[in-house]
Write a protein that holds these residues in place. Structure first.
Motif, mmCIF file in Angstrom:
data_model
loop_
_atom_site.group_PDB
_atom_site.id
_atom_site.type_symbol
_atom_site.label_atom_id
_atom_site.label_comp_id
_atom_site.label_asym_id
_atom_site.label_seq_id
_atom_site.Cartn_x
_atom_site.Cartn_y
_atom_site.Cartn_z
ATOM 1 N N ASP A 65 0.844 -1.202 0.000
ATOM 2 C CA ASP A 65 0.000 0.000 0.000
ATOM 3 C C ASP A 65 0.874 1.245 0.000
ATOM 4 O OD1 ASP A 65 -2.171 -1.636 0.121
ATOM 5 O OD2 ASP A 65 -2.618 -1.285 2.226
ATOM 6 N N LYS A 66 0.463 2.245 -0.770
ATOM 7 C CA LYS A 66 1.194 3.511 -0.842
ATOM 8 C C LYS A 66 0.236 4.684 -0.641
ATOM 9 C CE LYS A 66 5.439 2.219 -1.654
ATOM 10 N NZ LYS A 66 6.558 2.610 -0.771
ATOM 11 N N LYS A 67 0.576 5.565 0.303
ATOM 12 C CA LYS A 67 -0.215 6.783 0.483
ATOM 13 C C LYS A 67 -0.036 7.677 -0.737
ATOM 14 C CE LYS A 67 1.221 9.890 3.436
ATOM 15 N NZ LYS A 67 1.538 10.553 4.718
ATOM 16 N N MET A 68 -1.153 8.138 -1.321
ATOM 17 C CA MET A 68 -1.102 8.942 -2.530
ATOM 18 C C MET A 68 -1.518 10.389 -2.303
ATOM 19 S SD MET A 68 -2.593 6.187 -5.310
ATOM 20 C CE MET A 68 -2.052 7.165 -6.711
ATOM 21 N N ALA A 69 -2.339 10.653 -1.295
ATOM 22 C CA ALA A 69 -2.756 12.023 -0.976
ATOM 23 C C ALA A 69 -3.352 12.012 0.428
ATOM 24 C CB ALA A 69 -3.776 12.544 -1.989
ATOM 25 N N GLN A 70 -3.185 13.146 1.141
ATOM 26 C CA GLN A 70 -3.732 13.217 2.499
ATOM 27 C C GLN A 70 -3.861 14.671 2.943
ATOM 28 O OE1 GLN A 70 -2.589 10.419 5.755
ATOM 29 N NE2 GLN A 70 -1.699 12.214 6.724
ATOM 30 N N THR A 71 -4.956 14.953 3.611
ATOM 31 C CA THR A 71 -5.152 16.246 4.271
ATOM 32 C C THR A 71 -5.642 15.984 5.688
ATOM 33 O OG1 THR A 71 -5.627 17.502 2.253
ATOM 34 C CG2 THR A 71 -6.515 18.371 4.308
ATOM 35 N N THR A 72 -5.036 16.657 6.646
ATOM 36 C CA THR A 72 -5.419 16.521 8.053
ATOM 37 C C THR A 72 -5.825 17.890 8.585
ATOM 38 O OG1 THR A 72 -3.827 14.721 8.330
ATOM 39 C CG2 THR A 72 -4.681 15.732 10.331
ATOM 40 N N THR A 73 -7.019 17.972 9.154
ATOM 41 C CA THR A 73 -7.481 19.223 9.750
ATOM 42 C C THR A 73 -7.988 18.961 11.166
ATOM 43 O OG1 THR A 73 -9.785 19.017 9.066
ATOM 44 C CG2 THR A 73 -8.260 19.969 7.476
ATOM 45 N N ASP A 74 -7.938 20.014 12.006
ATOM 46 C CA ASP A 74 -8.455 19.876 13.371
ATOM 47 C C ASP A 74 -9.907 20.329 13.474
ATOM 48 O OD1 ASP A 74 -7.985 22.537 12.941
ATOM 49 O OD2 ASP A 74 -7.074 22.926 14.896
ATOM 50 N N THR A 75 -10.483 20.716 12.348
ATOM 51 C CA THR A 75 -11.903 21.074 12.283
ATOM 52 C C THR A 75 -12.529 20.330 11.111
ATOM 53 O OG1 THR A 75 -11.355 22.982 10.892
ATOM 54 C CG2 THR A 75 -11.536 23.369 13.267
ATOM 55 N N PRO A 76 -13.847 20.101 11.107
ATOM 56 C CA PRO A 76 -14.464 19.344 10.016
ATOM 57 C C PRO A 76 -14.154 19.905 8.635
ATOM 58 C CG PRO A 76 -16.009 19.616 11.802
ATOM 59 C CD PRO A 76 -14.825 20.467 12.142
ATOM 60 N N ILE A 77 -14.133 21.222 8.529
ATOM 61 C CA ILE A 77 -13.864 21.828 7.230
ATOM 62 C C ILE A 77 -13.256 23.202 7.459
ATOM 63 C CG2 ILE A 77 -16.161 22.864 6.997
ATOM 64 C CD1 ILE A 77 -15.988 22.155 3.985
ATOM 65 N N THR A 78 -12.248 23.553 6.654
ATOM 66 C CA THR A 78 -11.579 24.844 6.800
ATOM 67 C C THR A 78 -12.359 25.921 6.060
ATOM 68 O OG1 THR A 78 -10.249 24.681 4.795
ATOM 69 C CG2 THR A 78 -9.400 23.562 6.752
ATOM 70 N N PRO A 79 -12.026 27.191 6.312
ATOM 71 C CA PRO A 79 -12.699 28.283 5.583
ATOM 72 C C PRO A 79 -12.542 28.168 4.070
ATOM 73 C CG PRO A 79 -11.559 29.145 7.494
ATOM 74 C CD PRO A 79 -11.161 27.716 7.381
ATOM 75 N N THR A 80 -11.479 27.489 3.615
ATOM 76 C CA THR A 80 -11.264 27.340 2.174
ATOM 77 C C THR A 80 -11.874 26.052 1.627
ATOM 78 O OG1 THR A 80 -9.108 26.324 2.606
ATOM 79 C CG2 THR A 80 -9.152 28.706 2.214
ATOM 80 N N GLY A 81 -12.555 25.300 2.482
ATOM 81 C CA GLY A 81 -13.248 24.100 2.014
ATOM 82 C C GLY A 81 -12.474 22.807 2.150
ATOM 83 N N GLU A 82 -11.282 22.827 2.764
ATOM 84 C CA GLU A 82 -10.507 21.591 2.937
ATOM 85 C C GLU A 82 -11.088 20.749 4.074
ATOM 86 O OE1 GLU A 82 -8.071 20.744 1.008
ATOM 87 O OE2 GLU A 82 -7.660 22.621 -0.056
ATOM 88 N N TYR A 83 -11.020 19.436 3.913
ATOM 89 C CA TYR A 83 -11.481 18.521 4.957
ATOM 90 C C TYR A 83 -10.503 17.339 5.049
ATOM 91 C CZ TYR A 83 -13.469 16.337 0.778
ATOM 92 O OH TYR A 83 -13.650 15.804 -0.470
ATOM 93 N N SER A 84 -10.591 16.595 6.132
ATOM 94 C CA SER A 84 -9.654 15.493 6.365
ATOM 95 C C SER A 84 -9.969 14.306 5.467
ATOM 96 C CB SER A 84 -9.709 15.047 7.832
ATOM 97 O OG SER A 84 -9.236 16.059 8.694
ATOM 98 N N PHE A 85 -8.925 13.762 4.838
ATOM 99 C CA PHE A 85 -9.075 12.551 4.037
ATOM 100 C C PHE A 85 -7.698 11.904 3.849
ATOM 101 C CE2 PHE A 85 -7.521 15.316 0.760
ATOM 102 C CZ PHE A 85 -6.853 14.479 -0.129
ATOM 103 N N LYS A 86 -7.714 10.662 3.421
ATOM 104 C CA LYS A 86 -6.489 9.941 3.083
ATOM 105 C C LYS A 86 -6.793 8.971 1.961
ATOM 106 C CE LYS A 86 -2.791 7.064 5.084
ATOM 107 N NZ LYS A 86 -2.277 6.388 6.311
ATOM 108 N N SER A 87 -5.941 8.956 0.924
ATOM 109 C CA SER A 87 -6.085 8.041 -0.200
ATOM 110 C C SER A 87 -4.864 7.136 -0.280
ATOM 111 C CB SER A 87 -6.245 8.805 -1.517
ATOM 112 O OG SER A 87 -7.448 9.535 -1.540
#
Length: 317
Positions: free
Chosen positions: A106-128
Motif C-alpha cells: 500500500d502507498k499513500k497517494m494524498a492526504q489532508t489533516t485538519t483539526d476542524t471538520p472543514i476549513t474556511p477554504t473548504g478543505e477537509y480530512s481525508f487519506k487516499s
C-alpha cells in the motif's frame, strides 16, 4: 593432398568430439521454475492527482495551512509469485517464459489533516491509499555461465507484458455530505469511504537478472535471482466500485460523472471536467454540466520500478 585430408579428418573428429561433449554437458532441454519474490522500489516519482486531489500531504490547524509536502513513491515494492517454463538450446543459451502475479505494498497517494471538520477554504480530512495487483508475462533470453560444484550461474534479459491488473485507490474522509442548496455551505458531515479502480493502457517493461542454481538431485535444483525491472503504467479509465456514507451504501446517489472517468492526454472546452464546465446548480465543485456523461481527466502515470530477490525450485526434464 594427404595433408589436407588429414586436417579435414581432424576437423571432423574435433567437431564430433565437441558435439558429444556439449551433449554430455547439457543438463536438460526443458525445465520449470516455481518461485517467490520480494521487491523494493528503486525510483520515486510524484503520484498523480487522486479524485481531483494533488499528491500532497497537508496539515491545517485552526483553518490555516501549517505544513505541506509532496508525496512521492513507486508501486515497485511488493511481493510476486510465478511459474516459468524454460528451454535450453545449448549449454550456454536458452529462453524462458514466466507467468507472474504481483501485489504491491500500500502507498499513500494524498492526504489532508485538519483539526476542524472543514476549513474556511473548504478543505477537509481525508487519506487516499493505492495498491497495484497484476498478472504479467515475462519472456527472456538466458545465458548460462557453466556449472561448478553444483552451482550454475546465469544472466537473463527480457521484457514484461502486463496482461491483467489495476490500481485500486481506497479513500477515507470525514467530509461534507449535505449542503445548503442556496449558499453551498456544508450543513452535515459524515465518514465517507470509497474505492476506485484504475484500468491501465497496454504497456511493456524491461527486466534483467543475475542468478544461480544449485543442483540438489538429478532433476531438482534450488535457485536464487537478483532482478531489476522497470516499467510505467498509464491510466486508461477509472471506476468507483464502492461508496459509503457512515457505513451505508450510497453508490446509487453518485452520478455517472462521479463514478466513471476517462483519462485524456488533453482537456479543453469540450471536456466533461469541472475546470471547464462546472455545474453551478450543485454545491459540489466536482460536478460537471454533463453529470450523465463520464468525467474527463488528464492522463496519469505510476511507476513500478524495483529491485527484487527471487527464491525457488527448478525441475529439469
Amino acid at each position: 593432398m594427404k595433408k589436407n585430408l588429414f586436417l579435414l579428418g581432424l576437423l571432423v573428429c574435433s567437431m564430433a568430439t565437441m558435439a558429444q561433449t556439449e551433449k554430455a554437458e547439457k543438463p536438460e532441454s526443458w525445465y520449470f521454475k516455481l518461485g517467490g519474490s520480494y521487491f523494493n522500489q528503486t525510483a520515486s516519482t510524484e503520484f498523480p492527482t487522486v479524485g481531483g486531489n494533488a499528491a500532497l500531504d497537508r496539515t491545517y490547524v485552526g483553518g490555516k495551512l501549517v505544513s505541506e509536502k509532496s508525496i512521492t513513491g513507486s508501486f515497485g515494492q511488493g511481493f510476486r509469485t510465478g511459474i516459468t517454463a524454460g528451454y535450453r538450446f545449448s549449454t550456454r543459451i536458452g529462453v524462458e517464459l514466466g507467468v507472474n502475479y504481483y501485489s504491491s505494498n500500500d502507498k499513500k497517494m494524498a492526504q489532508t489533516t485538519t483539526d476542524t471538520p472543514i476549513t474556511p477554504t473548504g478543505e477537509y480530512s481525508f487519506k487516499s491509499v493505492g495498491q497495484i495487483t497484476a498478472f504479467d508475462l515475462a519472456p527472456a533470453i538466458v545465458m548460462f555461465l557453466g556449472e561448478s560444484n553444483g552451482f550454475e550461474p546465469y544472466t537473463k534479459v527480457g521484457v514484461l507484458v502486463p496482461v491483467h491488473g489495476d490500481l485500486e485507490i481506497t479513500s477515507d474522509a470525514y467530509a461534507p455530505v449535505a449542503f445548503n442548496p442556496t449558499t453551498g455551505v456544508p450543513v452535515a458531515f459524515g465518514n465517507v469511504h470509497s474505492v476506485d479502480k484504475v484500468k491501465p493502457n497496454p504497456t511493456i517493461g524491461f527486466t534483467a537478472a543475475v542468478g544461480t542454481t544449485y543442483r540438489l538431485t538429478k532433476h531438482l535444483s534450488a535457485f536464487a535471482e537478483l532482478e531489476y525491472r522497470n516499467f510505467t503504467v498509464h491510466g486508461k479509465t477509472k471506476e468507483t466500485t464502492e461508496f459509503t456514507v457512515n457505513g451505508q451504501d450510497a453508490l446509487a446517489t453518485r452520478s455517472t460523472s462521479q463514478i466513471h472517468t476517462i483519462y485524456r492526454d488533453q482537456l479543453d472546452i469540450n471536456s466533461n471536467n469541472a475546470l471547464f464546465n462546472p455545474n453551478t446548480a450543485t454545491p459540489d465543485k466536482r460536478d460537471t454540466t454533463r453529470p450523465n456523461d463520464k468525467m474527463d481527466e488528464l492522463s496519469s502515470y505510476v511507476g513500478i520500478s524495483g529491485l527484487g530477490l527471487t527464491l525457488g525450485i527448478k525441475y529439469s526434464l
